[in-house]
Structures are given as structure tokens and as C-alpha cells.
Design a protein around this motif. Structure first.
Motif, PDB file in Angstrom:
ATOM      1  N   SER A 149       0.842  -1.196   0.000  1.00 16.44           N
ATOM      2  CA  SER A 149       0.000   0.000   0.000  1.00 16.44           C
ATOM      3  C   SER A 149       0.880   1.250   0.000  1.00 16.44           C
ATOM      4  O   SER A 149       2.072   1.209   0.288  1.00 16.44           O
ATOM      5  CB  SER A 149      -0.920   0.000   1.227  1.00 16.44           C
ATOM      6  OG  SER A 149      -0.154   0.223   2.389  1.00 16.44           O
ATOM      7  N   ALA A 150       0.302   2.364  -0.329  1.00 19.14           N
ATOM      8  CA  ALA A 150       1.020   3.638  -0.384  1.00 19.14           C
ATOM      9  C   ALA A 150       1.574   3.992   0.991  1.00 19.14           C
ATOM     10  O   ALA A 150       2.679   4.520   1.112  1.00 19.14           O
ATOM     11  CB  ALA A 150       0.103   4.734  -0.897  1.00 19.14           C
ATOM     12  N   ARG A 151       0.823   3.682   2.000  1.00 20.65           N
ATOM     13  CA  ARG A 151       1.287   3.974   3.363  1.00 20.65           C
ATOM     14  C   ARG A 151       2.506   3.136   3.698  1.00 20.65           C
ATOM     15  O   ARG A 151       3.463   3.634   4.288  1.00 20.65           O
ATOM     16  CB  ARG A 151       0.152   3.698   4.338  1.00 20.65           C
ATOM     17  CG  ARG A 151       0.518   3.983   5.763  1.00 20.65           C
ATOM     18  CD  ARG A 151      -0.704   3.769   6.676  1.00 20.65           C
ATOM     19  NE  ARG A 151      -0.317   3.717   8.025  1.00 20.65           N
ATOM     20  CZ  ARG A 151      -0.268   4.749   8.835  1.00 20.65           C
ATOM     21  NH1 ARG A 151      -0.623   5.921   8.391  1.00 20.65           N
ATOM     22  NH2 ARG A 151       0.103   4.617  10.071  1.00 20.65           N
ATOM     23  N   GLN A 152       2.546   1.895   3.354  1.00 23.56           N
ATOM     24  CA  GLN A 152       3.682   1.031   3.632  1.00 23.56           C
ATOM     25  C   GLN A 152       4.911   1.490   2.838  1.00 23.56           C
ATOM     26  O   GLN A 152       6.034   1.450   3.342  1.00 23.56           O
ATOM     27  CB  GLN A 152       3.340  -0.420   3.290  1.00 23.56           C
ATOM     28  CG  GLN A 152       2.392  -1.044   4.269  1.00 23.56           C
ATOM     29  CD  GLN A 152       1.969  -2.444   3.833  1.00 23.56           C
ATOM     30  OE1 GLN A 152       1.966  -2.757   2.635  1.00 23.56           O
ATOM     31  NE2 GLN A 152       1.604  -3.257   4.814  1.00 23.56           N
ATOM     32  N   ARG A 153       4.691   1.919   1.580  1.00 22.59           N
ATOM     33  CA  ARG A 153       5.798   2.438   0.771  1.00 22.59           C
ATOM     34  C   ARG A 153       6.404   3.684   1.426  1.00 22.59           C
ATOM     35  O   ARG A 153       7.613   3.847   1.477  1.00 22.59           O
ATOM     36  CB  ARG A 153       5.292   2.774  -0.631  1.00 22.59           C
ATOM     37  CG  ARG A 153       5.999   2.036  -1.701  1.00 22.59           C
ATOM     38  CD  ARG A 153       5.575   2.518  -3.042  1.00 22.59           C
ATOM     39  NE  ARG A 153       4.145   2.820  -3.092  1.00 22.59           N
ATOM     40  CZ  ARG A 153       3.253   2.244  -3.869  1.00 22.59           C
ATOM     41  NH1 ARG A 153       3.624   1.372  -4.751  1.00 22.59           N
ATOM     42  NH2 ARG A 153       1.994   2.547  -3.823  1.00 22.59           N
TER      43      ARG A 153
END
Length: 194
Positions: free
Chosen positions: A6-10
Motif C-alpha cells: 500500500s502507499a502507506r507502507q511504501r
């Protein structure tokens, strides 16, 4: 198996990489500075700057006499100090000098370290010949220039080798005392005097 991030994990991974680089760089710089400091502290490499406050003091130089004839002891003003543990040494020397006409304004213990020669006679530019004259009383004594001494008085610091103070010097002893000390310098080239 294809797992998407996910974008948050990236964002968290990028932040973690950036923190690793920043903290790693800071830690590397600190280790390098620590090693550099250790090299300077141990003396393996000289410090590249010359801080004035840690420079050794200029040694006091030995002046040459300005004349070849001794000064009349009646015109000499002196202070006498004892740098040894022998009680009464300054008082005895002061009485002997006074008996020969020298004006002694003080006789006491030396507050500095014990000196080796029989006597070290300190004088400013105006008292050099007086100091050399007093050498006749103290065989093996030396004369040191003191740039802070602004008048012609001298101070005699009796040392650990003081054994045979001369009660009344002969003309030959005065002549010997007036001989320049090896390595002496003319007053105008000594220390801070001009």
C-alpha cells in the motif's frame, strides 16, 4: 505470489531508509571525529592550529654585562630570597651583603620552586651590572633577565647549591664575576626588552 504494498507502507519504507541513511551518516561522522581526536590527543599527529594560550612561555634569557668593572656595592639595592629548606639562609646572606654596603630591602622565603645554582640573581635592564657584581658573593651563581623589573634593583634567590658565600670578595673575585656568562645575550636582544 504478487503482493502489492500500500502507499502507506511504501511511505514508511522510504522514511525508514532515509532515517537509516541520516543516522548512519551522523554515526559515521562521530566515529571519524572520535578517531581524529584520539590521533591528536595521543600526539601521533600534531594539531594543525597553534592556539596562543597553550604555547610554552619564553624562557628567561641570561643577559651579558654592559660593563667590565663591578658596581660599587653601596649603590646596589637587592632583595634576598631563600628557595631551599635551610632555615635562615636568606637572613644570613642579607646580613653579609649589608655588611658590604648593599641595601637589602627584603629578606624572606622564595614562593617559587627551589632553584639549583648557588644563587640566581634576577635583574632588569638597569640592574644587570649590579647582578654581575653580586655574583662575586655567590660562586657558581647565574644572572637571569627579568623584563618586569623596571628599576635598577636586583633580587637574589639562593639555591640548593649555596654553600660558600664569600664574606668580602677580593678584586679578583669581582673581576671574575663580571665575566660574561656563556650564552649570554645583549640586553636589547633579550626577551621582550627593546
Amino acid at each position: 505470489m504478487n503482493v502489492e504494498i500500500s502507499a502507506r507502507q511504501r511511505y514508511q519504507q522510504q522514511l525508514q531508509r532515509r532515517q537509516t541513511v541520516v543516522f548512519g551518516s551522523i554515526l559515521s561522522a562521530m566515529v571519524a571525529l572520535l578517531l581524529l581526536g584520539a590521533v591528536f590527543w595521543t600526539g601521533l599527529t600534531p594539531f594543525p592550529f597553534d592556539p596562543g594560550f597553550s604555547a610554552p612561555a619564553k624562557p628567561i634569557s641570561t643577559p651579558c654585562p654592559t660593563g667590565t668593572k663591578p658596581v660599587d656595592p653601596k649603590t646596589i639595592t637587592a632583595q634576598v630570597y631563600n628557595s631551599t629548606t635551610r632555615t635562615g639562609l636568606a637572613g644570613t646572606a642579607a646580613k653579609n651583603l649589608q655588611a658590604n654596603g648593599v641595601t637589602v630591602t627584603e629578606s624572606s622565603n622564595w614562593s617559587g620552586r627551589a632553584l639549583e645554582p648557588s644563587a640566581t640573581i634576577f635583574a632588569g635592564a638597569g640592574g644587570i651590572d649590579s647582578a654581575y657584581t653580586l655574583r662575586a658573593f655567590f660562586p657558581g651563581s647565574t644572572v637571569q633577565f627579568d623584563a618586569t623589573q623596571t628599576n635598577d634593583s636586583v633580587y637574589v634567590v639562593l639555591g640548593t647549591d649555596e654553600k660558600d658565600m664569600v664574606a668580602k670578595p677580593t678584586a679578583e673575585q669581582y673581576a671574575t664575576a663580571m665575566q660574561p656568562i656563556e650564552g649570554c645575550q645583549a640586553v636589547k636582544s633579550v626577551g621582550d626588552s627593546k
